[in-house]
Write a protein that holds these residues in place. Structure first.
Motif, short mmCIF file in Angstrom:
data_model
loop_
_atom_site.label_atom_id
_atom_site.label_comp_id
_atom_site.label_asym_id
_atom_site.label_seq_id
_atom_site.Cartn_x
_atom_site.Cartn_y
_atom_site.Cartn_z
N SER A 100 0.83 -1.21 0.00
CA SER A 100 0.00 0.00 0.00
C SER A 100 0.86 1.26 0.00
CB SER A 100 -0.95 -0.01 1.19
OG SER A 100 -0.24 0.09 2.40
N ARG A 101 1.98 1.24 0.71
CA ARG A 101 2.88 2.41 0.69
C ARG A 101 3.47 2.63 -0.70
NH1 ARG A 101 6.40 1.31 6.08
NH2 ARG A 101 4.75 1.66 7.58
N LYS A 102 3.93 1.55 -1.31
CA LYS A 102 4.53 1.68 -2.64
C LYS A 102 3.49 2.11 -3.67
CE LYS A 102 8.73 0.59 -1.73
NZ LYS A 102 9.82 1.54 -1.93
N ARG A 103 2.28 1.63 -3.56
CA ARG A 103 1.23 2.06 -4.47
C ARG A 103 0.94 3.54 -4.30
NH1 ARG A 103 -3.31 -2.74 -4.58
NH2 ARG A 103 -2.25 -3.99 -6.14
N GLY A 104 0.91 4.01 -3.06
CA GLY A 104 0.68 5.43 -2.80
C GLY A 104 1.79 6.28 -3.39
N ALA A 105 3.04 5.84 -3.22
CA ALA A 105 4.17 6.59 -3.78
C ALA A 105 4.12 6.57 -5.30
CB ALA A 105 5.48 5.99 -3.29
N TYR A 106 3.76 5.45 -5.88
CA TYR A 106 3.65 5.34 -7.34
C TYR A 106 2.57 6.27 -7.87
CZ TYR A 106 2.22 3.39 -11.82
OH TYR A 106 1.85 3.25 -13.13
N VAL A 109 3.79 9.92 -7.79
CA VAL A 109 4.74 10.24 -8.87
C VAL A 109 4.01 10.29 -10.21
CG1 VAL A 109 6.72 9.31 -10.14
CG2 VAL A 109 6.75 9.35 -7.66
N ARG A 110 3.08 9.36 -10.43
CA ARG A 110 2.31 9.35 -11.67
C ARG A 110 1.51 10.64 -11.83
NH1 ARG A 110 -2.84 5.71 -12.29
NH2 ARG A 110 -3.56 7.49 -11.10
N ASP A 111 0.89 11.11 -10.75
CA ASP A 111 0.13 12.35 -10.82
C ASP A 111 1.02 13.55 -11.11
OD1 ASP A 111 -2.18 10.94 -10.34
OD2 ASP A 111 -2.25 11.43 -8.19
N LYS A 112 2.21 13.58 -10.50
CA LYS A 112 3.14 14.67 -10.77
C LYS A 112 3.55 14.68 -12.24
CE LYS A 112 5.36 15.30 -6.29
NZ LYS A 112 6.64 15.18 -5.55
N LEU A 113 3.86 13.50 -12.76
CA LEU A 113 4.27 13.43 -14.16
C LEU A 113 3.14 13.82 -15.10
CD1 LEU A 113 6.46 10.20 -14.19
CD2 LEU A 113 7.21 12.56 -14.45
N SER A 114 1.93 13.38 -14.81
CA SER A 114 0.81 13.73 -15.70
C SER A 114 0.52 15.22 -15.63
CB SER A 114 -0.43 12.92 -15.34
OG SER A 114 -0.87 13.24 -14.06
N LYS A 115 0.66 15.83 -14.47
CA LYS A 115 0.48 17.29 -14.37
C LYS A 115 1.57 18.01 -15.14
CE LYS A 115 -1.86 17.29 -9.91
NZ LYS A 115 -1.74 17.62 -8.48
N GLY A 116 2.80 17.50 -15.07
CA GLY A 116 3.90 18.11 -15.82
C GLY A 116 3.69 18.01 -17.32
N VAL A 117 3.23 16.86 -17.79
CA VAL A 117 2.97 16.68 -19.22
C VAL A 117 1.83 17.59 -19.66
CG1 VAL A 117 2.13 15.02 -20.94
CG2 VAL A 117 3.92 14.35 -19.33
N ALA A 118 0.79 17.71 -18.84
CA ALA A 118 -0.32 18.60 -19.17
C ALA A 118 0.16 20.05 -19.25
CB ALA A 118 -1.43 18.47 -18.14
N GLN A 119 1.03 20.44 -18.35
CA GLN A 119 1.58 21.80 -18.37
C GLN A 119 2.40 22.02 -19.63
OE1 GLN A 119 0.90 24.23 -16.22
NE2 GLN A 119 2.17 25.65 -17.36
#
Length: 127
Positions: A100-106, A109-119
């Motif tokens: 559960s911790r690793k899924r939360g961290a994943y 990171v996925r949300d940060k990358l998708s926000k960066g790509v959208a930007q």
């Protein structure tokens, strides 16, 4: 051995009572270990039941491997290491917690990358 002499020895040597470990546990059969693992992993969101079955087999093999090493440890060093059912349950709970911790961290990171790509896409459209 109950009586005055036992009471006197317990007072003279308190470690007879305080530091003794009684082995009440017998080894669980492989099927019981696997059933416990499958039921414990049922609350975890996994992709498929085959993955759940493979993970339960892995946990059973790990537990039985440690039990074999405990016997080898006793054979070589004459020191006991007790592997109890609680140890097995802790193994399963540790796996679930780490997953559960690793899924939360994943996901973070996925949300940060998708926000960066959208930007980047918005910036590209502006330019």
């Amino acid at each position: 051995p109950v009586g005055d002499s036992f009471r006197q020895r317990c007072r003279m040597f308190p470690s007879l009572v305080n530091c003794c470990t009684i082995d009440w546990f017998n080894d669980w059969p492989r099927e019981a270990l696997q059933t416990v693992a499958i039921k414990s992993l049922a609350r975890v969101n996994l992709d498929s039941d085959s993955l759940r079955l493979k993970l339960s087999e892995l946990m059973v093999d790990a537990h039985l491997g440690v039990a074999a090493m405990c016997e080898r440890f006793y054979g070589e060093l004459r020191r006991r290491y007790y592997l109890t059912p609680t140890s097995y349950l802790e193994l399963i709970n540790s796996f679930v917690t780490i997953l559960s911790r690793k899924r939360g961290a994943y996901l973070m990171v996925r949300d940060k990358l998708s926000k960066g790509v959208a930007q980047l896409h918005r910036t590209n459209e502006v330019v």
